[in-house]
Design an enzyme around this catalytic site. Sequence first.
Site: not given
Length: 345
Positions: A19, A24, A49
């Site tokens: 995490d 991103k 994700h």
Amino acid sequence: MKKVVLLTCTIIVGGQWGDEGKGKIISYICDKDKPSIIARGGVGPNAGHTVNIGGKSYGIRMIPTGFPYKEAKLAIGAGVLVDPEVLLKEVEMLKDFNVKERLIVDYRCGIIEEKHKIMDRKDEHLAKEIGTTGSGCGPANVDRVLRILKQAKDIEELKEFLGDVSEEVNNALDRGENVLIEGTQGTLLSLYYGTYPYVTSKDTTASSFAADVGIGPTKVDEVIVVFKTFPTRVGAGPFPTEMSLEEAESLGIVEYGTVTGRRRRVGYFDFELARKACRLNGATQIALTGLDKYDKECYGVTEYNKLSEKAKEFINKIEEVTGVPVTIISTGPEMHQTIDLRNEL
């Protein structure tokens, strides 16, 4: 004389307990570096994700998180466990991204069946003490070791996606193309190097992810380890820098696991564990996410010299302790909210 081919292979690894914001970072790198193949390593659908695109969130567990970049093939390496039900749902969910036409599932991938998920959820040790996600990965890996696990080539619904991911990736590298390998979870959840027994069912370091997709260590060019400013953890296990839920809420950090929906435990950045994670992975670069949570003044900043002194001091300390440069800095959830210092190396 043997021709030397420039290596263009990058592995993305989580440096904490998962995490870390790898989704991103992967989306950003794919957009900038334009890989021909995005290959997923890791355990299986136990890791979730989240990818944010234009204000919309996509929670995925099987498809490589670089899917928004439509020019790349999407591969799932032989070392990854596949849950056909989860995979096919994601293919349908992401149809606007032409995932079906681009997906390659290695024919040797192990298959998670319903019996594995039932075993995972009913096992008192795994479910209550360890805090398993209940996705069936542990029991499936047991069957793999016993050589009784089904493979992707045995599943009719997967026939149209089957291929040899190792050949695909190595051929792309031989052609001098960019290849991105996605790792899942985080280094501190490694079966070998994590906080045993509160770990996942296999190794989660860069060398394992390379093996998952079928490339040798000499083919790897860059290893980018991803850290977030306030690490989080789902489930049981040691967390040396953990803060109280009240402290986390006061900082505006309230997160839930993509797979389990459980509230994530939150802690302060652990510099010594970051140093160890960089060593275990042979890190060449660090990507740092959540800088806007560390210092709200940094939200949306896209130039390093516009960061606050507090943020710069934090980044400098990470580099000093780990000996690895921080090259990608995320200052918000959107892809453009990123500082990229890779050209300054």
